[in-house]
Design a protein around this motif. Structure first.
Motif, PDB file in Angstrom:
ATOM      1  N   VAL A  55     -28.512   6.057   4.000  1.00  0.00           N
ATOM      2  CA  VAL A  55     -27.318   6.335   3.199  1.00  0.00           C
ATOM      3  C   VAL A  55     -26.066   6.231   4.066  1.00  0.00           C
ATOM      4  CG1 VAL A  55     -26.106   8.103   1.857  1.00  0.00           C
ATOM      5  CG2 VAL A  55     -28.569   7.776   1.559  1.00  0.00           C
ATOM      6  N   ALA A  56     -26.165   6.696   5.303  1.00  0.00           N
ATOM      7  CA  ALA A  56     -25.020   6.625   6.216  1.00  0.00           C
ATOM      8  C   ALA A  56     -24.580   5.185   6.430  1.00  0.00           C
ATOM      9  CB  ALA A  56     -25.383   7.276   7.557  1.00  0.00           C
ATOM     10  N   VAL A  92     -20.336   0.851   5.067  1.00  0.00           N
ATOM     11  CA  VAL A  92     -19.895  -0.420   4.491  1.00  0.00           C
ATOM     12  C   VAL A  92     -18.745  -0.182   3.513  1.00  0.00           C
ATOM     13  CG1 VAL A  92     -20.561  -2.380   3.052  1.00  0.00           C
ATOM     14  CG2 VAL A  92     -22.136  -1.523   4.811  1.00  0.00           C
ATOM     15  N   VAL A  93     -18.871   0.850   2.674  1.00  0.00           N
ATOM     16  CA  VAL A  93     -17.798   1.188   1.728  1.00  0.00           C
ATOM     17  C   VAL A  93     -16.527   1.566   2.489  1.00  0.00           C
ATOM     18  CG1 VAL A  93     -17.085   2.800  -0.077  1.00  0.00           C
ATOM     19  CG2 VAL A  93     -19.427   1.918  -0.048  1.00  0.00           C
ATOM     20  N   ALA A  94     -16.682   2.387   3.530  1.00  0.00           N
ATOM     21  CA  ALA A  94     -15.535   2.829   4.310  1.00  0.00           C
ATOM     22  C   ALA A  94     -14.857   1.655   5.006  1.00  0.00           C
ATOM     23  CB  ALA A  94     -15.973   3.869   5.340  1.00  0.00           C
ATOM     24  N   LEU A  95     -15.640   0.682   5.450  1.00  0.00           N
ATOM     25  CA  LEU A  95     -15.076  -0.483   6.115  1.00  0.00           C
ATOM     26  C   LEU A  95     -14.064  -1.190   5.225  1.00  0.00           C
ATOM     27  CD1 LEU A  95     -14.928  -2.699   8.283  1.00  0.00           C
ATOM     28  CD2 LEU A  95     -16.981  -3.719   7.248  1.00  0.00           C
ATOM     29  N   VAL A 114       0.844  -1.189   0.000  1.00  0.00           N
ATOM     30  CA  VAL A 114       0.000   0.000   0.000  1.00  0.00           C
ATOM     31  C   VAL A 114       0.879   1.238   0.000  1.00  0.00           C
ATOM     32  CG1 VAL A 114      -1.775   1.259   1.252  1.00  0.00           C
ATOM     33  CG2 VAL A 114      -1.812  -1.235   1.225  1.00  0.00           C
ATOM     34  N   SER A 115       0.607   2.159  -0.905  1.00  0.00           N
ATOM     35  CA  SER A 115       1.390   3.384  -1.019  1.00  0.00           C
ATOM     36  C   SER A 115       0.870   4.428  -0.043  1.00  0.00           C
ATOM     37  CB  SER A 115       1.294   3.921  -2.442  1.00  0.00           C
ATOM     38  OG  SER A 115      -0.022   4.373  -2.706  1.00  0.00           O
ATOM     39  N   PRO A 116       1.678   5.482   0.252  1.00  0.00           N
ATOM     40  CA  PRO A 116       1.181   6.568   1.100  1.00  0.00           C
ATOM     41  C   PRO A 116      -0.084   7.217   0.535  1.00  0.00           C
ATOM     42  CG  PRO A 116       3.561   6.692   0.894  1.00  0.00           C
ATOM     43  CD  PRO A 116       3.108   5.608  -0.046  1.00  0.00           C
ATOM     44  N   GLY A 117      -0.182   7.280  -0.799  1.00  0.00           N
ATOM     45  CA  GLY A 117      -1.386   7.842  -1.399  1.00  0.00           C
ATOM     46  C   GLY A 117      -2.617   7.031  -1.068  1.00  0.00           C
ATOM     47  N   GLU A 118      -2.484   5.696  -1.068  1.00  0.00           N
ATOM     48  CA  GLU A 118      -3.616   4.836  -0.720  1.00  0.00           C
ATOM     49  C   GLU A 118      -3.972   4.984   0.751  1.00  0.00           C
ATOM     50  OE1 GLU A 118      -3.822   0.860  -3.200  1.00  0.00           O
ATOM     51  OE2 GLU A 118      -1.769   1.236  -2.546  1.00  0.00           O
ATOM     52  N   ILE A 119      -2.949   5.146   1.603  1.00  0.00           N
ATOM     53  CA  ILE A 119      -3.212   5.374   3.022  1.00  0.00           C
ATOM     54  C   ILE A 119      -4.023   6.662   3.190  1.00  0.00           C
ATOM     55  CG2 ILE A 119      -2.182   5.820   5.281  1.00  0.00           C
ATOM     56  CD1 ILE A 119       0.247   4.202   4.356  1.00  0.00           C
ATOM     57  N   ALA A 120      -3.606   7.709   2.466  1.00  0.00           N
ATOM     58  CA  ALA A 120      -4.306   8.989   2.565  1.00  0.00           C
ATOM     59  C   ALA A 120      -5.759   8.849   2.121  1.00  0.00           C
ATOM     60  CB  ALA A 120      -3.586  10.040   1.713  1.00  0.00           C
ATOM     61  N   ILE A 121      -5.981   8.126   1.024  1.00  0.00           N
ATOM     62  CA  ILE A 121      -7.347   7.923   0.534  1.00  0.00           C
ATOM     63  C   ILE A 121      -8.170   7.149   1.565  1.00  0.00           C
ATOM     64  CG2 ILE A 121      -8.745   6.753  -1.220  1.00  0.00           C
ATOM     65  CD1 ILE A 121      -6.490   7.405  -3.216  1.00  0.00           C
ATOM     66  N   GLY A 122      -7.572   6.107   2.141  1.00  0.00           N
ATOM     67  CA  GLY A 122      -8.274   5.342   3.164  1.00  0.00           C
ATOM     68  C   GLY A 122      -8.633   6.190   4.363  1.00  0.00           C
ATOM     69  N   VAL A 123      -7.701   7.068   4.764  1.00  0.00           N
ATOM     70  CA  VAL A 123      -7.955   7.962   5.894  1.00  0.00           C
ATOM     71  C   VAL A 123      -9.114   8.913   5.571  1.00  0.00           C
ATOM     72  CG1 VAL A 123      -7.015   9.876   7.231  1.00  0.00           C
ATOM     73  CG2 VAL A 123      -5.627   7.850   6.834  1.00  0.00           C
ATOM     74  N   ILE A 124      -9.086   9.520   4.382  1.00  0.00           N
ATOM     75  CA  ILE A 124     -10.133  10.481   4.004  1.00  0.00           C
ATOM     76  C   ILE A 124     -11.493   9.796   3.919  1.00  0.00           C
ATOM     77  CG2 ILE A 124     -10.952  11.986   2.160  1.00  0.00           C
ATOM     78  CD1 ILE A 124      -8.006  12.608   1.548  1.00  0.00           C
ATOM     79  N   ILE A 125     -11.545   8.612   3.293  1.00  0.00           N
ATOM     80  CA  ILE A 125     -12.813   7.890   3.184  1.00  0.00           C
ATOM     81  C   ILE A 125     -13.348   7.540   4.577  1.00  0.00           C
ATOM     82  CG2 ILE A 125     -13.897   5.730   2.447  1.00  0.00           C
ATOM     83  CD1 ILE A 125     -12.076   5.792   0.002  1.00  0.00           C
ATOM     84  N   GLY A 126     -12.450   7.051   5.439  1.00  0.00           N
ATOM     85  CA  GLY A 126     -12.877   6.673   6.780  1.00  0.00           C
ATOM     86  C   GLY A 126     -13.411   7.843   7.573  1.00  0.00           C
ATOM     87  N   LEU A 169     -17.553  -0.474  13.066  1.00  0.00           N
ATOM     88  CA  LEU A 169     -18.272   0.177  11.972  1.00  0.00           C
ATOM     89  C   LEU A 169     -19.666  -0.410  11.787  1.00  0.00           C
ATOM     90  CD1 LEU A 169     -15.434   0.801   9.376  1.00  0.00           C
ATOM     91  CD2 LEU A 169     -16.751   2.498  10.625  1.00  0.00           C
ATOM     92  N   PHE A 170     -19.833  -1.692  12.073  1.00  0.00           N
ATOM     93  CA  PHE A 170     -21.189  -2.249  12.004  1.00  0.00           C
ATOM     94  C   PHE A 170     -22.046  -1.748  13.162  1.00  0.00           C
ATOM     95  CE2 PHE A 170     -19.808  -5.265   8.749  1.00  0.00           C
ATOM     96  CZ  PHE A 170     -20.954  -5.316   7.964  1.00  0.00           C
ATOM     97  N   LEU A 171     -21.433  -1.533  14.327  1.00  0.00           N
ATOM     98  CA  LEU A 171     -22.180  -0.938  15.432  1.00  0.00           C
ATOM     99  C   LEU A 171     -22.566   0.495  15.093  1.00  0.00           C
ATOM    100  CD1 LEU A 171     -23.317  -0.902  18.308  1.00  0.00           C
ATOM    101  CD2 LEU A 171     -21.014  -0.315  19.128  1.00  0.00           C
ATOM    102  N   LEU A 172     -21.634   1.238  14.493  1.00  0.00           N
ATOM    103  CA  LEU A 172     -21.936   2.609  14.101  1.00  0.00           C
ATOM    104  C   LEU A 172     -23.045   2.646  13.056  1.00  0.00           C
ATOM    105  CD1 LEU A 172     -21.303   5.632  14.121  1.00  0.00           C
ATOM    106  CD2 LEU A 172     -19.491   5.195  12.447  1.00  0.00           C
TER     107      LEU A 172
END
Length: 433
Positions: A204-205, A210-213, A18-30, A101-104
């Motif tokens: 929608v939330a 689920v996508v963020a998970l 995983v590249s730093p860019g992918e980490i950043a995307i994962g962080v933003i999505i989460g 995330l499923f509890l949320l």
């Protein structure tokens, strides 16, 4: 263990490192998914919940009660952090994140199915409070260490830039939530919106969670993340152990971002409640203003990364705290000057918020011993949100309703003062060390 948690390692293996860019995307999505949940509830707590759950009191009192339940998530969040860190140690981060995330998502979706007071009486209010606490416990469990992973991989000269990336989730989540509610309030008659239209954003939330998970599981099971976990850079230490040894840093870290966290609700939740209760403006109009102002916040957060790398994160936090203190002395009154005043308040507020909030996360995390950084950062964040933001809408609305809009600035001023004192104490602590 869930299928998602089991399949995630295979997913990471198939896609390679995983590249730093992918980490950043994962962080933003989460972070965007978390804040979208947060703002869906916050907007509904103004537009829907006072009349739906508290029809037996006047609209102002109903909104104050709604904000009291809103605060329960911030009280429950530290409990969630401690609980899910125990799950993390026992079953691994993938399982912990899946469960949280499923509890949320489950708590959020459950709110969408709730009957109102007219159907269930006080039982409806107790269920709302229960699911709100479920959201708070879950948010404590969604602390995944990705922001820490991003910071640990940041070049020294770009730490401010990398620090701002997780913060982008807040205005992005607000933009999506505001536009979604604006759409439903615009196309539906008032009665239909209050009966069933408000429920759709909660559904929608759940889908976004689920996508963020999967976006986050894709990263937390990688060899790079596991190495940091095993070497204790991201190890969940027991909360009592961390508190006993790092309590000074946790306290200072919790108060350092209070200026931005207090401003956070002063330009998101509180103004919507004031406009909705004390003006004749349609909520759709203000929600669109809010979304546009949040876009300015996105730009300001990005700018904060550049400024922090040029002048230093602590100095930027100090300058913005002083600016927020000045803002508190005149800006709230703008909300009484019609649409133009609202645009000025929201625009200026979100620019200040972006500059401050962009660097507010982990301002003193470098002071933690390595083994305590993961747990210490999580507890610091929980306490900062609790003290700085959890009761802000309730306090600001009560003060404004009883003593005028200028009084709400006192709460904001107290946060700015707390930030300046905490930054000074942190500097003195650094010299002592």
């Amino acid at each position: 263990m869930s299928a998602a948690a089991i399949d995630a390692p295979e997913l990471a293996h198939d896609h390679g490192p995983v590249s730093p860019g992918e980490i950043a995307i994962g962080v933003i999505i989460g972070r965007t998914s978390e804040f979208f949940d947060f703002f869906v509830y916050a907007i509904a707590s103004v537009l829907v919940f006072p009349g739906f759950f508290f029809p037996f009191v006047d609209p102002l009192t109903g909104t104050l009660w709604s904000f009291a339940i809103f605060a329960l998530a911030f009280i429950a969040r530290p409990v969630g952090s401690i609980l899910f860190m125990a799950i993390d140690r026992a079953y691994g981060r993938g399982f912990k994140l899946t469960a949280a995330l499923f509890l949320l998502g489950g708590s959020t979706a459950a709110i969408a199915f709730l009957p109102g007071y007219e159907t269930l009486g006080m039982g409806a209010i107790w269920l709302l409070a229960l699911f709100r606490m479920g959201q708070g416990v879950a948010l404590g469990g969604t602390w995944d260490g990705l922001a820490s992973l991003l910071a640990l991989n940041a070049p020294p000269e770009k730490r401010g830039w990398y620090a701002m990336i997780p913060q982008l989730g807040a205005p992005l989540g607000l933009i999506v939530a505001s536009l979604l509610f604006a759409y439903f309030t615009a196309i539906l008659p008032g009665a239909d919106f209050l009966e069933w239209g408000w429920r759709f954003p909660f559904f929608v939330a759940f889908a976004i969670n689920v996508v963020a998970l999967f976006a986050r599981l894709r990263i937390v099971v990688t060899p790079e993340f596991q190495h940091l976990f095993e070497t204790r850079d991201l190890q969940p230490e027991r909360a009592l152990v961390t508190l006993s040894t790092e309590w000074r840093t946790i306290v200072i870290g919790a108060f350092a971002p209070l200026a931005s966290f207090a401003l956070f609700h002063m330009v998101t939740v509180f103004p919507l409640s004031w406009v909705f209760l004390f003006t004749t403006e349609a909520p759709t109009t203000f929600l669109l203003i809010e979304a546009a102002a949040a876009a300015l916040g996105v730009i300001a957060i990005v700018v904060s990364g550049k400024l922090a790398d040029r002048i230093g994160r602590r100095r930027l936090l100090g300058y913005t705290a002083a600016a927020i203190a000045a803002f508190s002395g005149f800006a709230p009154q703008l909300l009484d000057l019609g649409e133009g005043g609202e645009i000025a308040f929201m625009g200026l507020g979100f620019i200040l918020l972006g500059l401050a909030f962009g660097q507010s996360s982990g301002a003193v995390s470098a002071n933690f011993a390595t083994r305590h950084r993961y747990t210490g950062s999580a507890l610091t964040s929980d306490l900062a949100w609790l003290f700085g933001a959890g009761f802000a809408p309730l306090v600001a609305l009560w003060l404004s309703a009883h003593y005028g809009l200028l009084a709400s600035g006192a709460y904001l001023l107290s946060g700015a003062v707390a930030t300046l004192v905490a930054l000074w104490l942190n500097s003195e602590l650094g010299k002592a060390r």
